[in-house]
Design a protein around this motif. Sequence first.
Motif, PDB file in Angstrom:
ATOM      1  N   ARG A 169       0.829  -1.206   0.000  1.00 57.66           N
ATOM      2  CA  ARG A 169       0.000   0.000   0.000  1.00 57.66           C
ATOM      3  C   ARG A 169       0.862   1.255   0.000  1.00 57.66           C
ATOM      4  O   ARG A 169       0.643   2.187  -0.778  1.00 57.66           O
ATOM      5  N   ILE A 170       1.888   1.280   0.836  1.00 59.71           N
ATOM      6  CA  ILE A 170       2.774   2.433   0.926  1.00 59.71           C
ATOM      7  C   ILE A 170       3.585   2.596  -0.360  1.00 59.71           C
ATOM      8  O   ILE A 170       3.681   3.693  -0.916  1.00 59.71           O
ATOM      9  N   ALA A 171       4.153   1.501  -0.854  1.00 60.46           N
ATOM     10  CA  ALA A 171       4.974   1.562  -2.064  1.00 60.46           C
ATOM     11  C   ALA A 171       4.169   2.012  -3.282  1.00 60.46           C
ATOM     12  O   ALA A 171       4.682   2.726  -4.140  1.00 60.46           O
ATOM     13  N   GLY A 188       3.936  -9.743 -20.594  1.00 64.04           N
ATOM     14  CA  GLY A 188       4.286  -8.452 -21.180  1.00 64.04           C
ATOM     15  C   GLY A 188       3.492  -7.298 -20.607  1.00 64.04           C
ATOM     16  O   GLY A 188       3.250  -6.299 -21.285  1.00 64.04           O
ATOM     17  N   LEU A 189       3.086  -7.411 -19.346  1.00 69.74           N
ATOM     18  CA  LEU A 189       2.236  -6.386 -18.733  1.00 69.74           C
ATOM     19  C   LEU A 189       2.970  -5.502 -17.730  1.00 69.74           C
ATOM     20  O   LEU A 189       2.337  -4.699 -17.052  1.00 69.74           O
ATOM     21  N   MET A 190       4.285  -5.644 -17.634  1.00 67.04           N
ATOM     22  CA  MET A 190       5.063  -4.808 -16.723  1.00 67.04           C
ATOM     23  C   MET A 190       6.026  -3.961 -17.534  1.00 67.04           C
ATOM     24  O   MET A 190       6.668  -4.460 -18.447  1.00 67.04           O
ATOM     25  N   ASP A 191       6.112  -2.678 -17.175  1.00 69.17           N
ATOM     26  CA  ASP A 191       7.114  -1.818 -17.785  1.00 69.17           C
ATOM     27  C   ASP A 191       8.482  -2.267 -17.317  1.00 69.17           C
ATOM     28  O   ASP A 191       8.636  -2.744 -16.200  1.00 69.17           O
ATOM     29  N   GLY A 192       9.475  -2.072 -18.140  1.00 69.09           N
ATOM     30  CA  GLY A 192      10.831  -2.488 -17.805  1.00 69.09           C
ATOM     31  C   GLY A 192      11.355  -1.875 -16.532  1.00 69.09           C
ATOM     32  O   GLY A 192      12.092  -2.495 -15.785  1.00 69.09           O
ATOM     33  N   GLY A 193      10.993  -0.624 -16.227  1.00 67.34           N
ATOM     34  CA  GLY A 193      11.525   0.054 -15.052  1.00 67.34           C
ATOM     35  C   GLY A 193      10.700  -0.116 -13.804  1.00 67.34           C
ATOM     36  O   GLY A 193      11.012   0.456 -12.777  1.00 67.34           O
ATOM     37  N   THR A 194       9.640  -0.884 -13.851  1.00 68.80           N
ATOM     38  CA  THR A 194       8.766  -1.025 -12.697  1.00 68.80           C
ATOM     39  C   THR A 194       9.377  -1.967 -11.673  1.00 68.80           C
ATOM     40  O   THR A 194       9.768  -3.073 -11.994  1.00 68.80           O
ATOM     41  N   SER A 195       9.441  -1.520 -10.438  1.00 74.66           N
ATOM     42  CA  SER A 195       9.985  -2.329  -9.360  1.00 74.66           C
ATOM     43  C   SER A 195       8.957  -3.362  -8.935  1.00 74.66           C
ATOM     44  O   SER A 195       7.762  -3.089  -8.887  1.00 74.66           O
ATOM     45  N   THR A 196       9.417  -4.565  -8.601  1.00 71.04           N
ATOM     46  CA  THR A 196       8.512  -5.608  -8.143  1.00 71.04           C
ATOM     47  C   THR A 196       8.834  -6.076  -6.744  1.00 71.04           C
ATOM     48  O   THR A 196       8.138  -6.900  -6.195  1.00 71.04           O
ATOM     49  N   LYS A 197       9.878  -5.573  -6.143  1.00 67.18           N
ATOM     50  CA  LYS A 197      10.245  -5.974  -4.802  1.00 67.18           C
ATOM     51  C   LYS A 197      10.029  -4.821  -3.835  1.00 67.18           C
ATOM     52  O   LYS A 197      10.268  -3.671  -4.167  1.00 67.18           O
ATOM     53  N   VAL A 198       9.603  -5.153  -2.636  1.00 65.99           N
ATOM     54  CA  VAL A 198       9.384  -4.143  -1.604  1.00 65.99           C
ATOM     55  C   VAL A 198      10.706  -3.483  -1.271  1.00 65.99           C
ATOM     56  O   VAL A 198      11.718  -4.148  -1.112  1.00 65.99           O
ATOM     57  N   GLY A 199      10.693  -2.181  -1.195  1.00 63.51           N
ATOM     58  CA  GLY A 199      11.893  -1.440  -0.810  1.00 63.51           C
ATOM     59  C   GLY A 199      12.734  -0.990  -1.979  1.00 63.51           C
ATOM     60  O   GLY A 199      13.613  -0.163  -1.813  1.00 63.51           O
ATOM     61  N   GLU A 200      12.489  -1.507  -3.178  1.00 64.97           N
ATOM     62  CA  GLU A 200      13.239  -1.072  -4.340  1.00 64.97           C
ATOM     63  C   GLU A 200      12.654   0.224  -4.878  1.00 64.97           C
ATOM     64  O   GLU A 200      11.462   0.458  -4.781  1.00 64.97           O
ATOM     65  N   LYS A 201      13.487   1.027  -5.425  1.00 71.43           N
ATOM     66  CA  LYS A 201      13.041   2.268  -6.055  1.00 71.43           C
ATOM     67  C   LYS A 201      12.761   1.996  -7.516  1.00 71.43           C
ATOM     68  O   LYS A 201      13.500   1.301  -8.181  1.00 71.43           O
ATOM     69  N   SER A 202      11.661   2.570  -8.012  1.00 74.24           N
ATOM     70  CA  SER A 202      11.356   2.386  -9.432  1.00 74.24           C
ATOM     71  C   SER A 202      11.826   3.576 -10.235  1.00 74.24           C
ATOM     72  O   SER A 202      12.265   4.566  -9.729  1.00 74.24           O
TER      73      SER A 202
END
Length: 113
Positions: A58-60, A99-113
């Motif tokens: 939720r926060i991310a 193919g539904l995620m942008d290349g720069g989108t973060s998928t792990k908690v705490g990572e910056k996108s």
Amino acid sequence: MQEQNEEQLLKAILEIRNWIRAAAHSPVKALLEATLSDQKSRMAYQMLDGTASMEQVRIACKMSPNALLALASRCTSMGLMESNGDKKRARLFDLSDFGLMDGGTSTKVGEKS
């Protein structure tokens, strides 16, 4: 003899799995696209991998608690997500496989996108 039967059964199950996976790809992709229509909901879905808490996601994703809960409940009822033993939501599909995620989108908690 029993070991050979089990081996044949496993081989048949794996073949059936592969056929189902191939046959279901387009319908699952369409369902994911319709359910996760914006980047924020896709990011939240991707982060809900069974390790992150709802609060962390939720926060991310900068979502309200009600919006995230509604998304997770909708995905669970549609068979796109499940609740694991720790009562954490876990997605059943990786959006990058469709193919539904942008290349720069973060998928792990705490990572910056």
